[in-house]
Write an enzyme that holds these catalytic residues in place. Structure first.
Site, mmCIF file in Angstrom:
data_model
loop_
_atom_site.group_PDB
_atom_site.id
_atom_site.type_symbol
_atom_site.label_atom_id
_atom_site.label_comp_id
_atom_site.label_asym_id
_atom_site.label_seq_id
_atom_site.Cartn_x
_atom_site.Cartn_y
_atom_site.Cartn_z
ATOM 1 N N ARG A 118 2.084 14.089 13.119
ATOM 2 C CA ARG A 118 2.538 13.888 11.744
ATOM 3 C C ARG A 118 2.769 15.186 10.958
ATOM 4 N NH1 ARG A 118 -0.019 8.358 9.679
ATOM 5 N NH2 ARG A 118 2.017 8.262 8.727
ATOM 6 N N CYS B 239 -3.394 12.628 12.946
ATOM 7 C CA CYS B 239 -4.246 11.447 12.891
ATOM 8 C C CYS B 239 -4.166 10.762 14.240
ATOM 9 C CB CYS B 239 -3.856 10.533 11.743
ATOM 10 S SG CYS B 239 -2.289 9.733 11.981
ATOM 11 N N ASP C 57 4.697 0.114 12.207
ATOM 12 C CA ASP C 57 3.431 -0.411 11.692
ATOM 13 C C ASP C 57 3.167 -1.851 12.138
ATOM 14 O OD1 ASP C 57 2.915 1.991 10.510
ATOM 15 O OD2 ASP C 57 3.403 1.368 8.470
ATOM 16 N N ARG D 29 -3.950 10.903 4.144
ATOM 17 C CA ARG D 29 -2.675 11.607 4.365
ATOM 18 C C ARG D 29 -1.763 11.552 3.141
ATOM 19 N NH1 ARG D 29 -0.142 13.543 8.298
ATOM 20 N NH2 ARG D 29 1.805 12.957 7.310
ATOM 21 N N ARG E 281 -8.452 0.081 4.732
ATOM 22 C CA ARG E 281 -7.507 0.999 4.071
ATOM 23 C C ARG E 281 -6.203 0.292 3.738
ATOM 24 N NH1 ARG E 281 -7.869 6.883 6.727
ATOM 25 N NH2 ARG E 281 -6.494 7.227 4.976
ATOM 26 N N LYS F 283 0.835 -1.217 0.000
ATOM 27 C CA LYS F 283 0.000 0.000 0.000
ATOM 28 C C LYS F 283 0.864 1.261 0.000
ATOM 29 C CE LYS F 283 -1.557 1.603 3.996
ATOM 30 N NZ LYS F 283 -1.443 3.011 4.395
ATOM 31 N N ASN F 284 1.826 1.323 0.920
ATOM 32 C CA ASN F 284 2.593 2.564 1.074
ATOM 33 C C ASN F 284 3.449 2.870 -0.148
ATOM 34 O OD1 ASN F 284 1.444 3.018 3.513
ATOM 35 N ND2 ASN F 284 3.240 2.461 4.739
#
Ligand code: UD1
Length: 431
Positions: free
Chosen positions: A133, A128, A319, A104, A411, A34-35
Site C-alpha cells: 500500500r 498492512c 473488498d 491507514r 473496524r 466507512k471508506n
C-alpha cells in the site's frame, strides 16, 4: 442439522461463536460507508466552519479518525448517527504517531493540512496484512501542486514554499487510479490557487461522495466519477450538512450472507449502481434479485461456480473478494478468483480450508472446488474483509465456528453479529 451454542467458557481472545446452518429471513439495514465517512471527516480540516456529517457508522476506525482530528485542534462530537466537527481551532500540522499508526486513513489529513496551513507532517501509513500500500501517487500529486515533500524516518513532511503558503493548481496524471491518492489530491486542490486536473482518477463511489461534500462546502469540482476530475481552487470553503452514502461493501456482505445460507433477505438501502459487478455475479451464481428502489431482495437456492477478477470500480471490488470466496466454497463446480488489486489478499484461503473448503492457489489466483458442506472450526480473520468472510462461512457451516480477529471486523462492520442475529443467525460474542 442446526447447532446450538454451548454455555460460556473463560475466553482469552475476543471471538464470535457461530452456530451454523440456520436460514436467515427479514430485512438488514446498511450503515453509512466507512471508506466515505473517513475521507469526509478529513475534509473538516478544510474549513473554519461547522461540518455536520449524517449517516456516520459507529466503528472503531471512525473513532480513531475523530481522535486524530481532535489531536490537530478540530472539535468532534457525536450526535446519534451524525458527527459534528469544527475546524476553527486547527492548530497542529502533525498528528501523533501513536494515533496514526493503527489507521491507514489517517494519511487523508495530509492534503487538507497542506491546503489550509501550508505545512503537514504525517507518519507513513506503512504496509498492512493485504499488501504494501504505497503512497507514491499521493506524494507525486502533492509535488505537482507545488509542495516540497521529503520522507525521512518514516514521516512524510510537506511544506508549501513562498509567500502565503498556498498550493498551486497543476496537471496530475496518476500511474494507477488510486482511490486514496485521488481523494487526497481533490482535497488539496480545493483550496489551491488556480485549476487542477487529475487524470486517470479513481472512479469509486466514495470519490463521487467526496466531490458531493466539497461542492456543498463551496468548492468547484467537476468530473468526479470519470477518469478526469477538474478542480478550480477557491479562497475558502464553508461548512455543510451532508449525508454519507450507504456502505456498498457492507451491503454486498449481507447479500452474500443470504446467498451462503440459501435464504431470502431484503438489504437496504443499496445504491445498486455502486454494486453493479457484485449484483451481476450474484445473478450468475444463480441468486434471484428483486430490486425496488434502494431495497434489494435476494433469494438463493442452488449456487453455481463462477470466475471473477477483482478490478478498480466499476469492476468487482477487492473488498468483497474474500466474502465471495466463502460463497463459492459452497457452490456446485469449480470457480476461479483472481485478485488483481492487492498482492497478499488470499490469506483467508488457509482458514477456509480448515472449514473443509477445497481451494488451491497459484500466485494471486484461487481455484475453488465447491463442497457440499463446510464444517465449523476455530478460525482467524487476517484482515477486515477476511474476518467477515469467516463469519459468512460460519453461518453456512455444520456445527460451531469460532472467529478470532474481531479487532479487524469491528473496524468496518457496525454491530455485525447484532444485525445478523436479528434476521435469524445465532452468533455470540465472547470477550
Ligand atoms: C481504498 C479503500 C480500500 C480498498 C481500496 C481498493 C479506503 C479508506 N480504503 O484503499 O478499502 O480495498 O481502495 O478499492 O477508501 N497503489 C500504488 N501506488 C500508490 C497508491 C496505490 O501502486 O501510490 C496501488 C496499491 O498498491 C493497490 C492499488 O493501487 O494495488 C489500489 O490502491 P488504492 O486505490 O490507493 O487503495 P486505498 O485508497 O489505500
Amino acid at each position: 442439522m442446526t447447532a446450538t451454542l454451548a454455555p460460556s467458557q473463560q475466553i482469552l481472545t475476543p471471538q464470535l461463536e457461530i452456530a451454523g446452518g440456520r436460514p436467515l429471513s427479514g430485512e438488514l439495514r446498511v450503515s453509512g460507508a466507512k471508506n466515505s465517512a473517513l475521507v469526509l471527516m478529513a475534509a473538516s480540516l478544510l474549513t473554519e466552519d461547522q461540518l455536520r456529517l449524517r449517516n456516520v457508522p459507529p466503528l472503531t476506525d471512525i473513532e480513531g479518525m475523530a481522535e486524530i482530528l481532535i489531536s490537530l485542534g478540530v472539535s468532534a462530537k457525536r450526535d446519534g448517527e451524525a458527527l459534528e466537527m469544527n475546524g476553527s481551532g486547527l492548530s497542529q500540522s502533525a498528528p501523533p504517531y501513536e494515533l496514526v499508526n493503527s489507521l491507514r486513513a489517517s494519511f487523508f489529513c495530509i492534503g487538507p493540512l497542506l491546503a489550509r496551513l501550508g505545512i503537514a507532517r504525517v507518519p507513513l501509513p506503512g504496509g498492512c496484512q493485504i499488501g504494501t500500500r504505497p503512497v507514491v501517487e499521493h506524494v507525486k500529486g502533492l509535488k505537482a501542486l507545488g509542495a516540497q515533500v521529503t520522507i525521512e524516518h518514516g514521516v512524510v513532511s510537506a511544506v508549501v514554499p513562498g509567500r502565503g503558503h498556498r498550493l498551486k493548481g497543476g496537471r496530475i496524471h496518476l500511474d494507477c487510479p488510486s482511490v486514496g491518492a485521488t481523494e487526497t489530491l481533490m482535497m488539496a486542490a480545493a483550496l489551491a490557487e488556480g485549476e487542477t486536473v487529475i487524470e486517470n482518477a479513481a472512479l469509486e463511489p466514495e470519490v463521487i461522495d467526496l466531490a458531493g461534500l466539497l461542492l456543498a462546502m463551496g468548492a468547484k469540482v467537476r468530473g468526479a466519477g470519470t477518469p478526469t476530475i477538474t478542480i478550480v481552487g477557491v479562497d475558502r470553503l464553508h461548512g455543510a450538512d451532508y449525508a454519507v452514502i450507504p456502505d456498498r461493501i457492507e451491503a454486498g456482505t449481507f447479500l452474500l450472507a443470504a446467498a451462503i445460507t440459501r435464504s431470502c433477505l431484503t438489504v437496504a438501502p443499496v445504491i445498486t449502481d455502486h454494486l453493479g459487478a457484485v449484483l451481476t455475479k450474484l445473478e450468475e451464481v444463480g441468486c434471484h434479485l428483486d430490486i425496488q428502489g434502494t431495497n434489494v431482495t435476494i433469494s438463493a437456492q442452488e449456487i453455481q461456480a463462477v470466475d471473477l477478477r477483482t478490478q478498480p470500480f466499476p469492476g468487482f471490488p477487492t473488498d468483497l473478494q474474500a466474502p465471495f470466496m466463502s460463497l463459492l466454497a459452497t457452490a456446485q463446480g469449480t470457480s476461479v478468483i483472481t485478485e488483481n488489486i492487492f498482492e497478499n489478499r488470499l490469506q483467508h484461503v488457509g482458514e477456509l480450508q480448515r472449514m473443509g473448503a477445497a481451494i488451491r492457489t497459484q500466485g494471486n489466483t484461487a481455484f475453488i472446488e465447491g463442497v457440499s458442506r463446510l464444517s465449523g472450526a476455530p478460525v482467524q480473520g487476517s484482515d477486515l474483509r477476511a474476518s467477515a468472510a469467516m463469519v459468512l462461512a460460519g453461518l453456512a457451516a455444520e456445527g460451531i465456528t469460532t472467529v478470532q480477529g474481531l479487532e479487524y471486523l469491528d473496524r468496518g462492520y457496525a454491530d455485525f453479529e447484532g444485525k445478523l442475529n436479528a434476521v435469524g443467525a445465532s452468533i455470540r460474542r465472547l470477550s
